[in-house]
Design a protein around this motif. Structure first.
Motif: not given
Length: 343
Positions: A78-91
């Motif tokens: 979940a934390v990895a997904g949260c970081a990826m969504q923030g990095l790409f600015r895409n939910p």
């Protein structure tokens, strides 16, 4: 963060922590040999109080490590997904975008299909080690392909991730075609994802590595918040966007690679949990990252408890349940994003 959202943060975090605690207790009680919950707790904390040795072995050697492993795996994904969504600015962003899961699956497939040719590592860690190496190798290849004139292209990163994932999928299909019946069954079960291999030795490896990756990602919270404004705005706020991207991808690769190496591919946790919690606690990563960790842990605990009881004494791969839960949420999210773009 709005005032209403700020007021919800503490109750949400407290509620998630309670869910995690309840999930751990449920994991201790359910299974092929159900145990009375008060008796199970007594066996853990007061083993001399009439505790059967068999029950204590089930709790300490099997269920407690599995429960702790479920917490760490769910939180890490979940934390990895949260970081990826923030990095790409895409939910819709997910760790699988950069090929980590596919590379790890290929590494595990090599360990399963070529088990007679490869050296056997102590503790049966040949498959997890190759899976972890495959995830890191895939991430390195994707990142190398996406670099243009010293900069990492986001579009190139996504396209390279798709290409590497497709290549790894083809190689896994070839391994499955060449495998015998036992190897094909082992490979198929691993690809479905499960927590059956989370022993005490595995948990001792999982906990420090995934915790390290999670803490490092949490420390990127301020930079990820700035990146939500756009790359140019983040640069003017003092964020080295290129270095941030490299570090986040490496830390996500560590968290997801270690989890996938021991559990197989468990989908949608890194996609669904951060998105749902973002609506409750807001987009600030200093709050969202720990909320995602608690939410992912709770989801994994309850999903695994259900997987162990639905077909008891047989065990349903937990990856099937997370996909059944996550796919409808993903489709709803995709429809909402599309409607926003068309409006």
């Amino acid at each position: 963060m709005s005032a209403g959202t700020a007021r919800r943060v503490r109750p949400v975090l407290l509620g998630l922590a309670v869910l995690v605690a309840l999930g751990v207790l449920l994991e201790l009680a359910v299974g092929a040999a159900p145990l009375d919950l008060p008796h199970a707790v007594a066996c853990l904390f007061a083993p001399d109080a009439g505790c059967d040795p068999g029950d204590r072995y089930i709790l300490t050697a099997l269920r407690l490590p599995r429960a702790l492993g479920a917490v760490v795996v769910g939180a890490g994904l979940a934390v990895a997904g949260c970081a990826m969504q923030g990095l790409f600015r895409n939910p819709l962003a997910d760790p699988s975008l950069v090929g980590i899961s596919s590379g790890a699956a290929l590494g595990a497939g090599l360990a399963i299909a070529l088990d007679r040719l490869l050296p056997v590592l102590p503790g049966g860690f040949t498959q997890p080690v190759l899976a972890f190496a495959g995830g890191l190798a895939a991430t390195w290849v994707v990142h190398a392909l996406a670099r243009v004139r010293g900069q990492t292209s986001v579009v190139g990163l996504l396209l390279a991730g798709i290409a590497v994932s497709a290549l790894a999928g083809s190689a896994i299909g070839l391994l499955g075609y060449l495998a015998d019946d036992r190897q094909l069954r082992d490979l198929s079960l691993w690809l479905l994802g499960g927590l059956g291999g989370l022993t005490r030795d595995v948990v001792l490896i999982l906990v420090p590595l995934v915790t390290l990756a999670g803490v490092l990602l949490w420390r990127r919270a301020r930079d990820l918040d700035a990146l939500l404004l756009g790359e140019a705005e983040a640069f003017h706020l003092g964020v080295d966007v290129e270095r941030l991207r490299r570090r986040v991808i490496a830390e996500v690769a560590l968290a997801v690679g270690v989890c996938v190496a021991f559990t197989g591919i468990i989908g949608f946790v890194g996609l669904v949990v951060p998105h749902l919690l973002r609506g409750l606690v807001g987009p600030r990563h200093r709050v969202l990252v720990p909320a995602a960790a608690l939410g992912g842990a709770a989801l994994m605990l309850f999903a695994d408890a259900a997987a162990r009881t639905i077909l008891a004494p047989a065990e349903l791969p937990v990856g099937i349940l997370t996909s059944l839960l996550g796919a409808p949420v993903f489709l709803a999210l995709l429809s909402r994003v599309r409607a926003t773009e068309l409006s």
